[in-house]
Design a protein around this motif. Structure first.
Motif, PDB file in Angstrom:
ATOM      1  N   ARG A  88       0.803  -0.834  -0.016  1.00  0.00           N
ATOM      2  CA  ARG A  88       0.307  -0.002  -0.325  1.00  0.00           C
ATOM      3  C   ARG A  88       0.776   1.196  -0.052  1.00  0.00           C
ATOM      4  O   ARG A  88       0.441   2.473  -0.782  1.00  0.00           O
ATOM      5  N   HIS A  89       2.352   1.425   1.120  1.00  0.00           N
ATOM      6  CA  HIS A  89       3.175   1.907   1.003  1.00  0.00           C
ATOM      7  C   HIS A  89       4.427   2.001  -0.127  1.00  0.00           C
ATOM      8  O   HIS A  89       4.517   1.197  -0.072  1.00  0.00           O
ATOM      9  N   TRP A  90       4.482   2.457  -1.053  1.00  0.00           N
ATOM     10  CA  TRP A  90       5.419   1.832  -1.891  1.00  0.00           C
ATOM     11  C   TRP A  90       6.700   4.034  -1.817  1.00  0.00           C
ATOM     12  O   TRP A  90       6.367   4.930  -1.829  1.00  0.00           O
ATOM     13  N   THR A  91       8.147   3.160  -1.717  1.00  0.00           N
ATOM     14  CA  THR A  91       9.367   3.690  -1.153  1.00  0.00           C
ATOM     15  C   THR A  91      10.256   3.828  -2.270  1.00  0.00           C
ATOM     16  O   THR A  91       9.973   3.019  -3.541  1.00  0.00           O
ATOM     17  N   LEU A  92      10.128   5.537  -3.458  1.00  0.00           N
ATOM     18  CA  LEU A  92      10.787   5.115  -4.354  1.00  0.00           C
ATOM     19  C   LEU A  92      12.577   5.424  -4.334  1.00  0.00           C
ATOM     20  O   LEU A  92      12.853   6.452  -3.432  1.00  0.00           O
ATOM     21  N   LEU A  93      13.440   5.051  -4.944  1.00  0.00           N
ATOM     22  CA  LEU A  93      14.600   5.091  -4.502  1.00  0.00           C
ATOM     23  C   LEU A  93      14.648   5.710  -6.074  1.00  0.00           C
ATOM     24  O   LEU A  93      14.747   5.111  -7.194  1.00  0.00           O
ATOM     25  N   ASN A  94      15.346   6.934  -5.937  1.00  0.00           N
ATOM     26  CA  ASN A  94      15.887   7.857  -6.544  1.00  0.00           C
ATOM     27  C   ASN A  94      14.354   8.150  -7.994  1.00  0.00           C
ATOM     28  O   ASN A  94      13.488   7.431  -7.738  1.00  0.00           O
ATOM     29  N   ALA A  95      14.539   9.116  -8.164  1.00  0.00           N
ATOM     30  CA  ALA A  95      13.397  10.074  -9.174  1.00  0.00           C
ATOM     31  C   ALA A  95      14.204  10.412 -10.364  1.00  0.00           C
ATOM     32  O   ALA A  95      14.556  11.027 -11.033  1.00  0.00           O
ATOM     33  N   ALA A  96      13.538   9.045 -11.282  1.00  0.00           N
ATOM     34  CA  ALA A  96      14.263   9.669 -13.157  1.00  0.00           C
ATOM     35  C   ALA A  96      13.260  10.633 -13.766  1.00  0.00           C
ATOM     36  O   ALA A  96      12.059  10.608 -12.881  1.00  0.00           O
ATOM     37  N   PRO A  97      13.769  10.929 -14.758  1.00  0.00           N
ATOM     38  CA  PRO A  97      13.006  12.000 -15.350  1.00  0.00           C
ATOM     39  C   PRO A  97      11.997  11.672 -16.028  1.00  0.00           C
ATOM     40  O   PRO A  97      10.800  12.160 -16.399  1.00  0.00           O
ATOM     41  N   ASP A  98      11.761  10.213 -16.357  1.00  0.00           N
ATOM     42  CA  ASP A  98      11.036   9.167 -16.443  1.00  0.00           C
ATOM     43  C   ASP A  98      10.305   8.780 -15.524  1.00  0.00           C
ATOM     44  O   ASP A  98       9.337   8.222 -16.577  1.00  0.00           O
ATOM     45  N   LEU A  99       9.894   9.383 -14.495  1.00  0.00           N
ATOM     46  CA  LEU A  99       8.921   8.798 -13.871  1.00  0.00           C
ATOM     47  C   LEU A  99       7.895   8.718 -13.982  1.00  0.00           C
ATOM     48  O   LEU A  99       6.984   7.928 -13.978  1.00  0.00           O
ATOM     49  N   ARG A 100       7.186   9.464 -14.261  1.00  0.00           N
ATOM     50  CA  ARG A 100       5.425  10.093 -15.007  1.00  0.00           C
ATOM     51  C   ARG A 100       5.110   8.894 -15.870  1.00  0.00           C
ATOM     52  O   ARG A 100       4.133   7.351 -16.439  1.00  0.00           O
TER      53      ARG A 100
END
Ligand code: MLT
Ligand code: MN
Ligand code: ZN
Length: 303
Positions: free
Chosen positions: A49-61
């Motif tokens: 239910r809770h998600w953690t992103l490890l880094n946020a890429a320009p392609d995230l959307r």
């Protein structure tokens, strides 16, 4: 714990928009020997239910669009997102530009080292992350910290380099401790744990000791050989100059990991020049013979 590779490529992606190298050409033309890849990003959740992103890429959307686990739950109200935390391992463009795609009043906590948070604070464009919605929390090195959804994160310094756009003429281009970190992500209730190190210039003794016996390491797979970008005429820089150790060779990661008894080893953050990205290449065969996997966009790992 569920781990999802959203993007498995280094900065530029595969194909890179301006590149006619062999891998980029084949990926662009749909040759099945070379998969297309978006830039470096991994998502992890212990409870689904809770998600953690490890880094946020320009392609995230685009990465979220193809990952139903990251869509707003229909029961959660008009505006919602299961993304509750973002953890950065450095301030490189391929790891921070996706933060700008989270500006639509997504509520999350942003974790990074003091030096990376300072780089973000010095750039006014990141003020689009309204502090009413986004809390920035410094990660103190080697202090495990519980985050939303039942995960615990521990950051540790790894040999690396300051972000390209922050390089100075100071020794080591002005690199300081905390410019590049690795993460140990654990699920104390479920018992799983893994290490995430998408950028690393060398495996020194403290890092080797830390990784020894790990059930899973996702590791910097930028280049196969240190000089491949020069040899292919793509750049004048070695991997070492960019803060990345190569896979192959006596100083490479495959050799460094050989004695570490890491149960599962997966390369992430591959540059488009890397010949191991090509299915059935001799380099891919070497990587696999050494017990390594090459991550791909959409890869899921259950721990
Ligand atoms: C790297 O991993 O070396 C960086 O992403 C390079 C860059 O910022 O283009
Ligand atoms: Mn990168
Ligand atoms: Zn290319």
């Amino acid at each position: 714990m569920r781990i999802k590779v959203l993007g498995s490529s280094a900065g530029g992606g595969l194909p890179q928009i301006n590149c006619n190298c062999r891998n980029c050409t084949d990926a662009r033309n749909g040759n099945p020997a070379v998969r297309k890849r978006t830039q470096s990003c991994v998502a992890v959740s212990a409870d689904g239910r809770h998600w953690t992103l490890l880094n946020a890429a320009p392609d995230l959307r685009q990465q979220i669009e193809v990952t139903p686990q990251l869509w707003p739950s229909p029961e959660a109200g008009l505006r919602a997102s299961p993304l509750t935390s973002v953890i950065l391992t450095n301030a490189d463009v391929d790891h921070v530009a996706g933060l700008l795609s989270l500006r639509e009043a997504v509520r999350f906590t942003l974790y990074a080292s003091e030096t990376v948070l300072a780089a973000l604070a010095a750039n006014p464009i990141f003020a689009v992350l309204d502090p009413r919605h986004v809390t920035r929390v410094p990660l103190r090195l080697e202090r495990p910290l519980p985050i939303a959804g039942g995960l615990t994160v521990e950051a540790f310094a790894v040999p690396g380099k300051i972000a390209l756009y922050l390089e100075s003429s100071a020794p080591g281009f002005g690199t300081r401790t905390g410019d590049t970190i690795g993460l140990r992500i654990s699920d104390p209730a479920g018992g799983g744990a893994f290490h995430f190190i998408p950028g690393c210039a060398a495996i020194d003794d403290p890092l080797a000791a830390r990784l020894r016996g790990s059930p899973l390491v996702l590791f910097d797979g930028t280049l196969y050989t240190d000089e491949e970008m020069i040899v292919q005429g793509l750049s004048t820089k070695t991997g070492q100059r960019m803060g990345h150790m190569a896979m192959a060779g006596p100083q490479g990661s495959i050799t460094a990991f050989a004695a570490l008894q890491v149960k599962r080893r997966i390369f992430v953050h591959m540059n488009n020049s890397n010949p191991a990205l090509r299915e059935h290449s001799p380099e891919r065969a070497e990587v696999e013979a050494a017990g390594w996997e090459i991550a791909w966009d959409g890869m899921e790992i259950e721990l």
